[in-house]
Design an enzyme around this catalytic site. Structure first.
Site, PDB file in Angstrom:
ATOM      1  N   GLU A 186      36.868  -6.969  78.354  1.00 28.58           N
ATOM      2  CA  GLU A 186      36.246  -5.761  77.609  1.00 28.58           C
ATOM      3  C   GLU A 186      35.097  -6.424  76.807  1.00 28.58           C
ATOM      4  O   GLU A 186      35.226  -7.259  75.912  1.00 28.58           O
ATOM      5  CB  GLU A 186      36.876  -4.794  76.830  1.00 28.58           C
ATOM      6  CG  GLU A 186      37.973  -4.224  77.305  1.00 28.58           C
ATOM      7  CD  GLU A 186      37.578  -3.266  78.518  1.00 28.58           C
ATOM      8  OE1 GLU A 186      36.290  -2.882  78.521  1.00 28.58           O
ATOM      9  OE2 GLU A 186      38.343  -2.609  79.431  1.00 28.58           O
ATOM     10  N   CYS A 244      43.169   1.614  72.425  1.00 34.77           N
ATOM     11  CA  CYS A 244      42.691   0.051  72.924  1.00 34.77           C
ATOM     12  C   CYS A 244      41.204  -0.329  72.444  1.00 34.77           C
ATOM     13  O   CYS A 244      40.970  -1.071  71.724  1.00 34.77           O
ATOM     14  CB  CYS A 244      42.647  -0.067  74.391  1.00 34.77           C
ATOM     15  SG  CYS A 244      44.514  -0.099  74.770  1.00 34.77           S
ATOM     16  N   HIS A 248      42.417  -6.003  79.137  1.00 32.44           N
ATOM     17  CA  HIS A 248      43.087  -4.875  79.886  1.00 32.44           C
ATOM     18  C   HIS A 248      44.216  -5.611  80.987  1.00 32.44           C
ATOM     19  O   HIS A 248      43.649  -6.329  81.582  1.00 32.44           O
ATOM     20  CB  HIS A 248      42.470  -3.846  80.301  1.00 32.44           C
ATOM     21  CG  HIS A 248      42.185  -2.676  79.272  1.00 32.44           C
ATOM     22  ND1 HIS A 248      41.136  -2.141  78.787  1.00 32.44           N
ATOM     23  CD2 HIS A 248      43.147  -1.871  78.701  1.00 32.44           C
ATOM     24  CE1 HIS A 248      41.356  -1.110  77.922  1.00 32.44           C
ATOM     25  NE2 HIS A 248      42.285  -1.131  78.082  1.00 32.44           N
TER      26      HIS A 248
END
Length: 195
Positions: free
Chosen positions: A81, A143, A162
């Site tokens: 991410e 998250c 993730h």
């Protein structure tokens, strides 16, 4: 060099959260002699996760803080991410709460980018048996919330990975090895930035 790693506790049908299992495996493996690892399991609770992240940055002041979360939709994917988003948190946590106004930091920017270039990271790493992809949307749940909070307190020196749910081919051991490879590459990037 101190690095901090977190995985998450159980939520919904996931009584064993692969993110925490992977972080525990990483901690057994280590990252070489110069890197001390601190690990912590974060609850799937907005306020508690935020408090823990604040504590990490104010007390430990790590070079890098890496958070690992479970992407239940990812089958054989590890997702790196790039940024955390400030608004849009409407989904309830395991205690039945969501942040006031659906927001992480009332005075915070709309999004914060990691100082780690995840696109470059994706290009530089290949792992057998799993794909690694780049993403700009960590999902507007705990998250994303944790990631934004960590980027905010750590001035961008945070990363979020993730991982898929555990399966017969994607064991905790396998995910721990994958994290080790990815994080060593991240630390190289940190080193290059400091030069």
């Amino acid at each position: 060099h101190l690095s901090f790693f977190s995985g998450f506790g159980p939520f919904r049908q996931y009584l064993v959260n692969s993110s925490w299992e992977a972080v525990k495996e990483l901690s057994k493996r280590g990252l070489g002699e110069n890197i001390s690892l601190h690990i912590m399991q974060l609850p799937v609770v907005y306020q508690k996760a935020k408090e823990q992240v604040f504590k990490i940055w104010t007390t430990l002041q790590p070079l890098l803080s890496v958070h690992v979360g479970l992407a239940s939709s990812a089958k054989a994917l590890i997702i790196l991410e790039q940024c955390g988003k400030n608004k849009g948190y409407q989904e309830m946590d395991v205690c039945g709460f969501h942040p006031e106004g659906g927001c992480c930091m009332l005075d915070g920017p709309e999004k914060i980018e990691s100082t780690i270039n995840m696109k470059t990271l994706c290009k530089n790493i290949s792992l057998e048996g799993i794909d690694i992809i780049f993403s700009r949307d960590a999902g507007r749940y705990i998250c994303d919330y944790t990631y934004y909070t960590s980027l905010y307190y750590g001035n961008g020196r945070a990363a979020f990975i993730h991982v898929p749910p555990l399966s017969t081919s994607l064991t905790a051991d396998f995910l721990g090895k994958a994290l080790q490879t990815i994080i060593l590459e991240m630390l190289k990037q940190c080193g290059d930035q400091r030069k």
